[in-house]
Structure formats: C-alpha cells, structure tokens
Design an enzyme around this catalytic site. Structure first.
Site, PDB file in Angstrom:
ATOM      1  N   HIS A 145      -0.575 -23.496  -0.679  1.00  0.00           N
ATOM      2  CA  HIS A 145      -1.806 -24.193  -1.065  1.00  0.00           C
ATOM      3  C   HIS A 145      -1.505 -25.378  -1.964  1.00  0.00           C
ATOM      4  CE1 HIS A 145      -1.370 -21.368  -4.502  1.00  0.00           C
ATOM      5  NE2 HIS A 145      -2.407 -21.858  -5.140  1.00  0.00           N
ATOM      6  N   HIS A 148      -2.965 -19.704 -16.033  1.00  0.00           N
ATOM      7  CA  HIS A 148      -3.403 -21.050 -15.646  1.00  0.00           C
ATOM      8  C   HIS A 148      -4.013 -21.733 -16.863  1.00  0.00           C
ATOM      9  CE1 HIS A 148      -3.293 -18.677 -11.938  1.00  0.00           C
ATOM     10  NE2 HIS A 148      -3.155 -19.803 -11.257  1.00  0.00           N
ATOM     11  N   HIS A 189      -3.988 -14.778  -5.518  1.00  0.00           N
ATOM     12  CA  HIS A 189      -4.855 -14.530  -6.677  1.00  0.00           C
ATOM     13  C   HIS A 189      -6.024 -15.523  -6.786  1.00  0.00           C
ATOM     14  CE1 HIS A 189      -1.957 -17.238  -9.189  1.00  0.00           C
ATOM     15  NE2 HIS A 189      -2.924 -17.970  -8.676  1.00  0.00           N
ATOM     16  N   GLU A 227       4.005 -21.033  -6.638  1.00  0.00           N
ATOM     17  CA  GLU A 227       3.655 -19.697  -7.164  1.00  0.00           C
ATOM     18  C   GLU A 227       4.401 -18.594  -6.418  1.00  0.00           C
ATOM     19  OE1 GLU A 227      -0.929 -20.533  -8.747  1.00  0.00           O
ATOM     20  OE2 GLU A 227      -0.660 -19.451  -6.880  1.00  0.00           O
TER      21      GLU A 227
HETATM   22  C1  DHB Z   1      -7.040 -21.906  -6.064  1.00  0.00           C
HETATM   23  C2  DHB Z   1      -5.909 -21.112  -5.912  1.00  0.00           C
HETATM   24  C3  DHB Z   1      -5.147 -20.744  -7.015  1.00  0.00           C
HETATM   25  O1  DHB Z   1      -4.002 -20.025  -6.916  1.00  0.00           O
HETATM   26  C4  DHB Z   1      -5.559 -21.108  -8.285  1.00  0.00           C
HETATM   27  O2  DHB Z   1      -4.851 -20.647  -9.326  1.00  0.00           O
HETATM   28  C5  DHB Z   1      -6.688 -21.904  -8.458  1.00  0.00           C
HETATM   29  C6  DHB Z   1      -7.423 -22.299  -7.334  1.00  0.00           C
HETATM   30  C7  DHB Z   1      -7.848 -22.304  -4.888  1.00  0.00           C
HETATM   31  O3  DHB Z   1      -7.518 -21.963  -3.748  1.00  0.00           O
HETATM   32  O4  DHB Z   1      -8.899 -22.939  -5.083  1.00  0.00           O
HETATM   33 FE    FE Z   2      -2.897 -20.013  -8.981  1.00  0.00          FE
END
Ligand code: DHB
Ligand code: FE
Length: 314
Positions: free
Chosen positions: A196, A59, A12, A243
């Site tokens: 991530h 978020h 997302h 997540e």
């Molecule tokens: C990023 C990824 C996410 O899932 C998020 O909620 C905010 C930022 C990113 O890759 O920058």
């Molecule tokens: Fe996220």
C-alpha cells in the site's frame, strides 16, 4: 518452559477499526474483509494462547519525530488505546505481562539487540486492529482474552531496520521465550502491510503478485525474503509496504518448518491490500504446547483469493 506455538500475520488498516467501532461490519465492502477472519477467530478461541507478542508499528501516537526507537518493547502492566485524532478507540485497555516482557528484554539485549524498554506506552490501530481481527470485537468495558506484549518497530521514518535484522530479532525472541521457566503458550503476531501507498503520485498502489509471493515465501522459504532491500519494498509494495518487514520478526520467532493453516487475501480495504496468514510450529507437543491436535487441516488453507488485481507499480 514457555514456547511460541504459532505466528499470525495481519494487516492493520485503521478503517477496519472504524468500521467495527461504527457498526459497519455488515456493509458488503466490510463484510468481504471481515469474512476472512471468521475462521481465524475460531482458531484463536481454540488455541487460547497464554500471551501474545504483537509486533506492530506506532503511527506517531506514542512516539513522534522527537523520539524514534527502532525496536521498543512494552514492559508495562497495561497499555491504553491512543487518541489518534478522534478519541481513543472504544476497546479495552491492553493488559501486558511485565515479567515475561522484562525477561525478553534482558535476553534479547544481552544477545546484542538494543531494544528500547517502554514502561508507559499508548497503543494505536497498528496493534488494536489486528487484535480485533483475531480476537473479535471486544467493547470498552470487556477484556481482551490474553495479555499482550507489544513490540513497536520503526517503519515510519527512514531508516527502518532491514528485513534480515527483523528476522534475527525474531530468532532472539524465540530463544528468550524458550528460556522462560513458566509453561506459557505464546502466539506472535506480525502486523502491517501488505502492499500500500497512502500518499503521493502513486497513492493507491497495490501489487497482488508481490504480496502473494511474499506470503508463499514467508510460509515456505523465508530466507528468500530476508535479503530484500528497502528500495524493493518501496518500488514494488509502495511507501507503506515497508511495514511488511515486521512480518519477518514473527517468522524468525517460529521454527524453520511450519504448517500454514490459514491464509486470506483481499483487495482493497481503504488503500491497502489485506493479507492474513496463520503459521503453526510443528512441535506443539509437551506440556507447554498443550495436548490438542494441530489445527492444520481443520481450517481451509485459502479462504479467499485476490479477486481484484490492481497491480499498478511502475
Ligand atoms: C492505511 C493503512 C495503514 O497501514 C495505515 O497505517 C494507515 C492507513 C490505509 O489503507 O488507509
Ligand atoms: Fe500502517
């Protein structure tokens, strides 16, 4: 009877939404990402669900450190896009399905899952970006193709729910949907991830080996995933990799055996490994499931693979 016919997993990343909203989809960097969803949008147009249940995380848009529901179900008639700091995204208000959502809330709570019921809620990129990826670009004055029931999961503040709890909630959602009298064909989304980490010394961490293993097991052997402790997600998939537990709610809501009809993986988009999968229940027969042939085989199973392996964990 209502029936869940398929599950969709999708990252997302908010920058995907910004690329769409700012007309950057043809730039090579973004074209690589969007190319992986062309077939999925065809699949979605052909599948035409009556309702989508979208498991996502907020978020700090609708909630904050003042209020941290572990599982929050959207029972409202509509969900406006949230202002995440630069104005709400130019996407339509998301229409809900209060009747089915209230039925799910009742069934799941009586099944001993303590959901928070949200009768007013704004939704952020966690939900609207996967909607764009699967439903295509829909401008502010248009309409999303089907109503959506949002299920927000806390994966932002410790302690998030365990993978096992998520999988079992998916099971309870399946039971709830199947006890709803109307003939509705429902698709459930699990969103977020894959690996991530967006801050700290390990910012930029991506672990393609972990991600591939997660997708393989999600499809074939989800029981291997439900036992993974939080600390392993953190170590292997980065702080925001947690997540991924939301994908287990989607998987728990499907049958034990599913057909993987599509997969896409590319690295990176912003800081994140973009993962996407479509899993179909095999029992698509009956009125509720429609009379169409299963889409399995029509789509390429793996449209793109991880061309870049940036495994930097530990
Ligand atoms: C990023 C990824 C996410 O899932 C998020 O909620 C905010 C930022 C990113 O890759 O920058
Ligand atoms: Fe996220």
């Amino acid at each position: 009877m209502a029936r869940i016919i398929a599950g969709v997993g999708s990252s997302h990343v908010p920058a995907i939404g910004a690329a769409l909203d700012n007309g950057k989809t043809e730039e090579p960097y973004w074209k690589r990402v969007f190319s992986g969803f062309v077939k999925s949008q065809e699949w979605m147009r052909e599948t035409k669900p009556d309702v989508a249940i979208i498991v996502y995380n907020d978020h700090a848009s609708a909630f904050s450190v003042d209020l941290i529901p572990t599982f929050a179900l959207g029972c409202a008639a509509e969900f406006p896009p949230a202002d995440e700091g630069w104005g709400p995204r130019p996407v339509p208000v998301v229409k809900g399905n209060p009747a089915l959502a209230s039925h799910i809330a009742q069934s799941v709570i009586l099944d001993e899952f303590d959901l928070t019921i949200c009768n007013k809620m704004e939704v952020d990129h966690g939900m609207t970006v996967p909607m764009n990826l699967l439903f295509g670009k829909v401008d502010k004055n248009g309409h999303w193709p089907c109503p959506v029931i949002p299920l927000a999961v806390n994966v932002v503040m410790y302690p998030p729910p365990t993978g096992h709890r998520c999988y079992m909630l998916g099971r309870a959602i399946k039971k709830a949907v199947e006890s709803y009298p109307d003939d509705l064909r429902v698709v459930i989304f699990g969103t977020g991830g894959l690996s991530h980490q967006i801050s700290g010394p390990r910012a930029g961490l991506i672990n393609s080996k972990w991600d591939k293993n997660f997708l393989d097991n999600l499809s074939k052997d989800p029981q291997k995933l439900v036992k993974i402790p939080h600390i392993d997600y953190m170590r292997e998939a980065g702080a925001e990799g947690i997540e991924m537990v939301m994908w287990l709610i989607m998987r728990g809501a499907l049958d034990d055996k599913v057909d993987e009809v599509y997969r896409f993986y590319t690295v990176p988009a912003s800081n994140t490994a973009v993962g996407h999968i479509i899993l179909e229940n095999r029992a698509r027969g009956g009125k509720a499931a429609g009379k169409r042939k299963p889409a399995a085989g029509k789509l390429k199973r793996a449209a793109a693979s991880a061309k870049v392996h940036r495994v930097r964990s530990r």
